[in-house]
Design a protein around this motif. Structure first.
Motif, PDB file in Angstrom:
ATOM      1  N   TYR A   1       0.833  -1.197   0.000  1.00 14.46           N
ATOM      2  CA  TYR A   1       0.000   0.000   0.000  1.00 14.46           C
ATOM      3  C   TYR A   1       0.872   1.252   0.000  1.00 14.46           C
ATOM      4  O   TYR A   1       1.844   1.345   0.759  1.00 14.46           O
ATOM      5  CB  TYR A   1      -0.908   0.015   1.233  1.00 14.46           C
TER       6      TYR A   1
ATOM      7  N   GLY B   1      -0.977   7.061   0.654  1.00  7.66           N
ATOM      8  CA  GLY B   1      -2.370   7.488   0.610  1.00  7.66           C
ATOM      9  C   GLY B   1      -3.362   6.422   1.007  1.00  7.66           C
ATOM     10  O   GLY B   1      -4.530   6.721   1.271  1.00  7.66           O
ATOM     11  N   GLN B   2      -2.899   5.163   1.075  1.00  8.07           N
ATOM     12  CA  GLN B   2      -3.767   4.064   1.485  1.00  8.07           C
ATOM     13  C   GLN B   2      -3.190   3.343   2.710  1.00  8.07           C
ATOM     14  O   GLN B   2      -3.382   2.142   2.888  1.00  8.07           O
ATOM     15  CB  GLN B   2      -3.952   3.073   0.329  1.00  8.07           C
ATOM     16  N   TRP B   3      -2.515   4.084   3.564  1.00  2.39           N
ATOM     17  CA  TRP B   3      -1.832   3.482   4.709  1.00  2.39           C
ATOM     18  C   TRP B   3      -2.763   2.646   5.570  1.00  2.39           C
ATOM     19  O   TRP B   3      -2.367   1.622   6.123  1.00  2.39           O
ATOM     20  CB  TRP B   3      -1.173   4.571   5.567  1.00  2.39           C
TER      21      TRP B   3
ATOM     22  N   GLY C   1      -5.053   0.739   4.735  1.00  2.00           N
ATOM     23  CA  GLY C   1      -5.230  -0.600   4.175  1.00  2.00           C
ATOM     24  C   GLY C   1      -4.224  -1.586   4.724  1.00  2.00           C
ATOM     25  O   GLY C   1      -4.558  -2.745   5.004  1.00  2.00           O
ATOM     26  N   ASP C   2      -2.984  -1.141   4.892  1.00  4.67           N
ATOM     27  CA  ASP C   2      -1.972  -2.048   5.423  1.00  4.67           C
ATOM     28  C   ASP C   2      -2.249  -2.400   6.878  1.00  4.67           C
ATOM     29  O   ASP C   2      -2.089  -3.556   7.292  1.00  4.67           O
ATOM     30  CB  ASP C   2      -0.579  -1.425   5.296  1.00  4.67           C
TER      31      ASP C   2
ATOM     32  N   GLY D   1      -9.878  -3.374   1.669  1.00  5.14           N
ATOM     33  CA  GLY D   1     -10.444  -2.725   0.499  1.00  5.14           C
ATOM     34  C   GLY D   1     -11.548  -1.757   0.856  1.00  5.14           C
ATOM     35  O   GLY D   1     -11.688  -0.685   0.256  1.00  5.14           O
TER      36      GLY D   1
ATOM     37  N   VAL E   1      -9.891   1.518   2.744  1.00  4.87           N
ATOM     38  CA  VAL E   1      -9.223   2.553   1.950  1.00  4.87           C
ATOM     39  C   VAL E   1     -10.226   3.422   1.200  1.00  4.87           C
ATOM     40  O   VAL E   1      -9.884   4.533   0.760  1.00  4.87           O
ATOM     41  CB  VAL E   1      -8.203   1.936   0.969  1.00  4.87           C
ATOM     42  N   ARG E   2     -11.456   2.948   1.045  1.00  6.25           N
ATOM     43  CA  ARG E   2     -12.477   3.743   0.344  1.00  6.25           C
ATOM     44  C   ARG E   2     -13.367   4.533   1.301  1.00  6.25           C
ATOM     45  O   ARG E   2     -14.107   5.412   0.866  1.00  6.25           O
ATOM     46  CB  ARG E   2     -13.348   2.826  -0.531  1.00  6.25           C
TER      47      ARG E   2
END
Length: 320
Positions: free
Chosen positions: A129, A132-134, A136-137, A253, A256-257
Motif C-alpha cells: 500500500y 495514501g492508502q496506509w 489498508g496495510d 479494500g 481505503v475507500r
C-alpha cells in the motif's frame, strides 16, 4: 504499563502546510519538518510568546516523512514517493540516495537514522500500500514492512529484516549497539541488535503498547527514546488481525475507500534503553489529533501530525 499522566498543551502553531508528519530538533532548538506539498520547513520560536518563524529550506518533489539531521548539517529524508534523499539545507539541493532495492521500487519509505560511520538505516512501512492508502496495510496486517541498510557511498540498500507489521520509527540505543524500531501494526517496539552474539536478530523491546507507535526521536545518547502514539489500540482491529487473509484483504479494500477521521486522543511515550516506560502522557479530548512524531526542545514537547496543519507545543514532564 501503568497509569498515564496528562499531556498538557501550551499552544498550536500553524505552519502554512498540512501534515508535518515528522519533527526533529536541531542543536539550536529549531524544529525541522516536511509537509504534504513536499516542502522541508524549519520552525523557530515555537515555545515563545511571539509568532513562530517558518522558513522553507527545500522542496523534495514528493512527500517527505521521516527526517534525520546529519553532523555536516545536511538532512536525510524518507520520501514516500521518491525514496531515501539527502537534502543540502544551505542551498536546498535534493539528491536521491536510493530509490529501489533488489530491482523493486522503494515504496513508502518511512523513517531513517544514521550511524557514526555514515551508514543509514531506514524503514519501508508497506510493500503493498502507498502512503495514501496506509490504513489498508494496518487493516490487512500485511507484514510487508522492512528494515534496510545503506552503506556509505553505496546506491544499493540491503534488506536486514522483512515481515514487519508497518515498520515505522527508528532510534539508536544509547551505546549504538542496537536499533529500536516501531511496528505500528503490531503495537510494539522491536530491538534489532547491531553488534554482539545476537547481531542481526530482532527481539521484543516493548510489547502491548497502549496505542500505535509511529515516529521515534532521541535527542542524545543519555536521553529517553520518545515515541509518538498515532492512535489508541482498536480492539475490533486486533480481533480482525486473527481472521483469515481473505477476510482481512476484503476489510482493507473497504477501509481505503471509507472516509477517515482520527480520534480525539493524543499520546506519547518515553522509554529507556531497557524498555522501561519513563513517561506515558495522554490527552483524551485533544484538539490536535493523530500524533505521528514528537521531539523535545528545552522544557517543551513538539508534536507533529500527518493530519493537522501545524504542530502542537506541550509541557515536557520532569525528568526521571
Amino acid at each position: 504499563m501503568g497509569r498515564s499522566t496528562a499531556l498538557v498543551p501550551v499552544r498550536h502553531v500553524g505552519i502554512g502546510g498540512r501534515g508535518p508528519e515528522d519533527v526533529v530538533a536541531d542543536a539550536h532548538g529549531r524544529v525541522l519538518t516536511g509537509v504534504e506539498d513536499g516542502r522541508i520547513l524549519r520552525l523557530d520560536g515555537l515555545a515563545g510568546p511571539a509568532p513562530a518563524r517558518v522558513e522553507v529550506l527545500a522542496e523534495t518533489g514528493g512527500r517527505p516523512l521521516g527526517l534525520e539531521l546529519l553532523p555536516d548539517g545536511a538532512l536525510l529524508v524518507c520520501d514516500a514517493e521518491r525514496g531515501l534523499l539527502r537534502v543540502d539545507l544551505d542551498d536546498g539541493t535534493v539528491r536521491i540516495l536510493a530509490d529501489s532495492v533488489a530491482g523493486e521500487r522503494l515504496r513508502f519509505c518511512s523513517n531513517v537514522v544514521c550511524g557514526p560511520d555514515g551508514t543509514a538505516y531506514f524503514t519501508v512501512s508497506s510493500r503493498r500500500y502507498p502512503l495514501g492508502q496506509w490504513i489498508g496495510d494496518l487493516v490487512e496486517h500485511t507484514g510487508t514492512g522492512r528494515l534496510l541498510r545503506l552503506a556509505p557511498g553505496s546506491a544499493k540498500p540491503e534488506v536486514l529484516l522483512e515481515g514487519l507489521q508497518f515498520a515505522n520509527g527508528l532510534a539508536f540505543g544509547g551505546d549504538g549497539s542496537f536499533l529500536v524500531l516501531a511496528e505500528t501494526g503490531a503495537c510494539r517496539l522491536t530491538r534489532y541488535r547491531l553488534t554482539g552474539p545476537r547481531a542481526g536478530h530482532p527481539e521484543p523491546f516493548v510489547e502491548h503498547l497502549p496505542g500505535m507507535p509511529d515516529n521515534i526521536w532521541r535527542g542524545g545518547a543519555d536521553g529517553p527514546i520518545w515515541v509518538a502514539l498515532a492512535g489508541p489500540r482498536v480492539p475490533p482491529l486486533d480481533l480482525l488481525h486473527r481472521a483469515a487473509p481473505a477476510v482481512r484483504r476484503t476489510a482493507a479494500g473497504l477501509a481505503v475507500r471509507a472516509p477517515f477521521r482520527p480520534t480525539g486522543a493524543a499520546g506519547v511515550l518515553a522509554v529507556d534503553d531497557d524498555g522501561r516506560v519513563l513517561h506515558h502522557l495522554t490527552r483524551r479530548r485533544s484538539g490536535f489529533r493523530m500524533v505521528t512524531s514528537v521531539c523535545q526542545v528545552g522544557g517543551h514537547l513538539i508534536l507533529g501530525s500527518l493530519w493537522e496543519r501545524g504542530v502542537a507545543v506541550c509541557e515536557a514532564p520532569a525528568g526521571r
